[in-house]
Structures are given as C-alpha cells and as structure tokens.
Design a protein around this motif. Structure first.
Motif, PDB file in Angstrom:
ATOM      1  N   UNK A  53      14.372  30.827  79.716  1.00  0.00           N
ATOM      2  CA  UNK A  53      15.314  30.668  78.611  1.00  0.00           C
ATOM      3  C   UNK A  53      14.593  30.497  77.276  1.00  0.00           C
ATOM      4  N   UNK A  54      13.430  29.886  77.307  1.00  0.00           N
ATOM      5  CA  UNK A  54      12.666  29.667  76.084  1.00  0.00           C
ATOM      6  C   UNK A  54      12.103  30.959  75.500  1.00  0.00           C
ATOM      7  N   UNK A  55      12.090  32.042  76.281  1.00  0.00           N
ATOM      8  CA  UNK A  55      11.485  33.271  75.785  1.00  0.00           C
ATOM      9  C   UNK A  55      12.225  33.853  74.578  1.00  0.00           C
ATOM     10  N   UNK A  56      13.529  33.619  74.470  1.00  0.00           N
ATOM     11  CA  UNK A  56      14.280  34.122  73.323  1.00  0.00           C
ATOM     12  C   UNK A  56      13.841  33.422  72.035  1.00  0.00           C
ATOM     13  N   UNK A  57      13.885  32.084  71.959  1.00  0.00           N
ATOM     14  CA  UNK A  57      13.385  31.448  70.733  1.00  0.00           C
ATOM     15  C   UNK A  57      11.882  31.633  70.523  1.00  0.00           C
ATOM     16  N   UNK A  58      11.101  31.702  71.604  1.00  0.00           N
ATOM     17  CA  UNK A  58       9.658  31.932  71.458  1.00  0.00           C
ATOM     18  C   UNK A  58       9.401  33.304  70.841  1.00  0.00           C
ATOM     19  N   UNK A  59      10.133  34.325  71.295  1.00  0.00           N
ATOM     20  CA  UNK A  59       9.957  35.665  70.735  1.00  0.00           C
ATOM     21  C   UNK A  59      10.266  35.702  69.255  1.00  0.00           C
ATOM     22  N   UNK A  60      11.359  35.054  68.865  1.00  0.00           N
ATOM     23  CA  UNK A  60      11.698  34.998  67.446  1.00  0.00           C
ATOM     24  C   UNK A  60      10.632  34.248  66.653  1.00  0.00           C
ATOM     25  N   UNK A  61      10.107  33.174  67.228  1.00  0.00           N
ATOM     26  CA  UNK A  61       9.078  32.396  66.539  1.00  0.00           C
ATOM     27  C   UNK A  61       7.779  33.183  66.390  1.00  0.00           C
ATOM     28  N   UNK A  62       7.403  33.942  67.401  1.00  0.00           N
ATOM     29  CA  UNK A  62       6.187  34.754  67.307  1.00  0.00           C
ATOM     30  C   UNK A  62       6.298  35.765  66.175  1.00  0.00           C
ATOM     31  N   UNK A  63       7.468  36.392  66.048  1.00  0.00           N
ATOM     32  CA  UNK A  63       7.653  37.389  64.992  1.00  0.00           C
ATOM     33  C   UNK A  63       7.793  36.752  63.610  1.00  0.00           C
ATOM     34  N   UNK A  64       8.222  35.493  63.545  1.00  0.00           N
ATOM     35  CA  UNK A  64       8.477  34.874  62.239  1.00  0.00           C
ATOM     36  C   UNK A  64       7.366  33.931  61.786  1.00  0.00           C
TER      37      UNK A  64
END
Length: 390
Positions: A53-64
C-alpha cells in the motif's frame, strides 16, 4: 551516487531480513508470547500488504522530493521504530503492530535504488542492476536463517531485535548523508498512477507480477520454519539450515535472472520458463510429502531459485512507462508484487487453519498445491503479454 547505492543495498539487506525472520523465530515466539502459525501468517501478511500500500505514496514522493529524504525518513521512523516495538512485544498483536511499522519503513528502499537506475543508468542494464540489488540484498534473507537462529539462541530474540533497531537507525542516517537525488525531469506533462493503468500492455504483466514472488517469499518468510518443525521435528538450528538453503538459492536466482534478458533477447520467455519450473517445484512438494527434510529443502531451493524473476518483470513493465512517471511506475509494479505476497499470506494462513484438522502434513501439502496453481494461473495470462526489451 555509487556510495549511496551501496547504502541503499545495505538497507535492502535489512528489508529482506525483516520479511523473512519470523520463520526462524516461530518456536521462540510460540513459547514466549503464545504466537501460533496463524498469528505469524497474519503478521507477515500485514508486513507485505502495508509495504504494498505504501508504494503509491512512495512513488509520488520519489518523483517529487526524491529518493534521499523518502528512504531515509521512512526507514528511520518505521524500520527502527518497528524493530523496537517487536523487541518489546508481549502479545501476538504487538508482533503484528511491529511488522506494520517495519513494512512502512522498508517500503521505499528498493524502489529508491530502482528509481536511480531508471533515471541515471542506461536502460539496457536496468534488469541486471535490479537483479544485482536483490541478489546482494538477499544476504538479509540468509542472515534471517541460520545466523538469526544462532543470535536468538545466544543473545535472546529480544536482545537481537534491540540491536537490529539500532543498526536500522544508523543505516537510515547513512542514506540521508550519502544518497544524491537525480536531477528532476523537466517536462510539461502531468500524470499519476491512473495514466499508467491506462496502458493496456501492463495489464497482461500485472497478474504475473502479482503471483511470481508469492511462493518463494511466503515459503521462505513464513511456512518453511513451521513446515520443518511440524513435519520433520526440526529444531531452530535445523530450521535455520533449511531456510539457509532456500535463501542461498534465492540469492543465486537474482544474479542468474539479471542478465538473461540481454543474453536471450527476451524478457517474457525468461520469466515464463523460470516460473514454470518454480511451479513444478511446488507440485513436487505436494506430490511427495515428508520423504526427508533434505529432499524438501532442495525443492524449496528450486522454488527460491526460479521464483526470483521479480527484477526481470519490473524491467518488462518499465519498458512501457513514460519517463516522467518512472517513480510511480516502478512502485506500481512493486505494489502488485509485494501485495500478492501479503494477500497470499492471509490466504495460506486460512488454508492451514481449515486443512490442519487432517494433519500438519496435509495442511502443508495443500499450501504447496495452492502456490503451484497460483503460478500457473499467472502464466496463463502472461503468455499473451507483449515482449519488449531495450
């Protein structure tokens, strides 16, 4: 950047350790706080589901905000904090809470390195680099077998977890100091995970991603220990030896898979062939149960070796991602992979509960059969996927 990658690999060693060490601690946790195999299945499943479940916010954080702050912050708070909660646990519920926190903490470390590979290194070597990270990181899988059994025996499992909490905090600090964020992608396009879900080619890869890691991670991280104890009467040291064999096979598998897409000029058929062999290993354990602990250990090794197609599948999916959605893309693939493991921990826990009345051997046979059929279901869909290499 190279030193930062080394530190991220070290963090991933701990991530691999944390997802697999429950199998070795099963006897001690049962004796000290009354944790049953079903309790540990739930705790392990929660680790994987929260991680996914954390992969969605982690992905956004990596890009931002980039991999440095994303990985360092979560690894310190969740990883070290969860290990501390585990060390202080007095009930099975505390173990579940600890595993949730550890899952949150470990969720960004592999994807942080994959993000850097996808942004900084040539695309043709992505699968090789991705496989190497998992291969080296799988040393944590090995550490969670015989070495963890030894440490728990000599120092006690609580003291060992206190030490791991301290090590995790130090590694988190090193991530913050050594990792450099790649330059931000300059583009006029905006996007989200929804844009990735609109790519038809990915929908024939997602099911295989969902099932490919579940048997090897589930068996190594949870069921191998209780299986060896219940069917063969193995003690903690023997369980450590069995899980060490499977752990070493998983390490070898990641290095074996890594360059295969460049050598054979295909990703699809590398994944397909390897997982087909892994399914046969599951069926063999189902068909000939209880022959000997070493026969079973070898078959568990086969499942671990050929079930290590995770990095090639990530590379297969990455070939379809837009550049500006790289972070979200690799984490979306990871969501399917880790989420599949987590869900199947709950399913196999239920299978064990329902079938254990017929005997422990029958319960584990049913789990092996389920895992074999699960891989076959993924292969049926994956065979229609589009092959693509760089």
């Amino acid at each position: 950047m190279r030193l930062g990658i080394v530190v991220l690999v070290l963090a991933y060693v701990l991530s691999q350790f944390y997802r697999a060490f429950l199998a070795v601690l099963a006897p001690a946790l049962k004796a000290d706080i009354g944790a049953t195999p079903e309790d540990l299945a739930q705790a392990s499943g929660l680790w994987f589901l929260v991680f996914a479940a954390m992969q969605i916010p982690v992905g956004a954080a990596l890009d931002s905000i980039g991999p440095r702050r994303t990985a360092a912050g979560l690894f310190a708070l969740g990883g070290a904090g969860g290990a501390l909660v585990f060390a202080l646990a007095t009930t099975p519920a505390h173990i579940s809470i600890a595993m949730v926190l550890i899952g949150i903490g470990c969720s960004p470390v592999l994807m942080a390195s994959y993000y850097i590979f996808a942004r900084v290194y040539p695309v043709a070597v992505f699968a090789t680099l991705a496989g190497a990270v998992i291969g080296f990181g799988s040393l944590g899988n090995i550490a969670s077998s015989a070495p963890m059994a030894w440490a728990a025996e000599v120092f006690g499992w609580r003291e060992t977890l206190f030490g791991l909490a301290a090590v995790t905090l130090v590694v988190a600090a090193l991530i913050y100091v050594t990792v450099s964020d790649p330059e931000k992608v300059q583009h006029d396009q905006k996007g989200s995970v929804l844009d990735l879900l609109k790519i038809p080619a990915l929908w024939l890869i997602f099911p295989m991603m969902f099932v490919n890691y579940a048997p090897s991670a589930g068996l190594r991280g949870l069921w191998a220990g209780p299986y060896a104890a219940d069917v063969f009467g193995a003690d903690a040291i023997r369980i450590g030896q069995v899980t060490l064999i499977m752990g070493l096979a998983m390490v070898a598998g990641n290095f074996l898979y890594g360059p295969m897409d460049r050598l054979l000029k295909t990703r699809k058929w590398v994944v397909f062939g390897g997982n087909a062999i892994g399914a046969l290993g599951c069926f063999a354990l189902f068909a000939i149960p209880g022959t000997s602990i070493w026969y079973s250990a070898v078959l568990l090794g086969v499942i671990g070796l050929f079930g290590a197609s995770f990095p090639v599948l990530i590379a297969h999916g990455r070939a379809f991602f837009p550049t500006h959605l790289t972070g979200r893309g690799v984490t979306l693939m990871n969501l399917f992979g880790i989420g599949g493991v987590g869900l199947m921990q709950f399913v196999t826990g239920r299978i064990y509960d329902v079938s254990s009345d017929a005997g422990a051997g029958t319960a584990y046979q049913t789990i092996f059969l389920f895992y074999g059929l699960l891989i076959c279901a993924g292969l049926v869909i994956y065979i229609f996927s589009a092959d693509r290499t760089d």
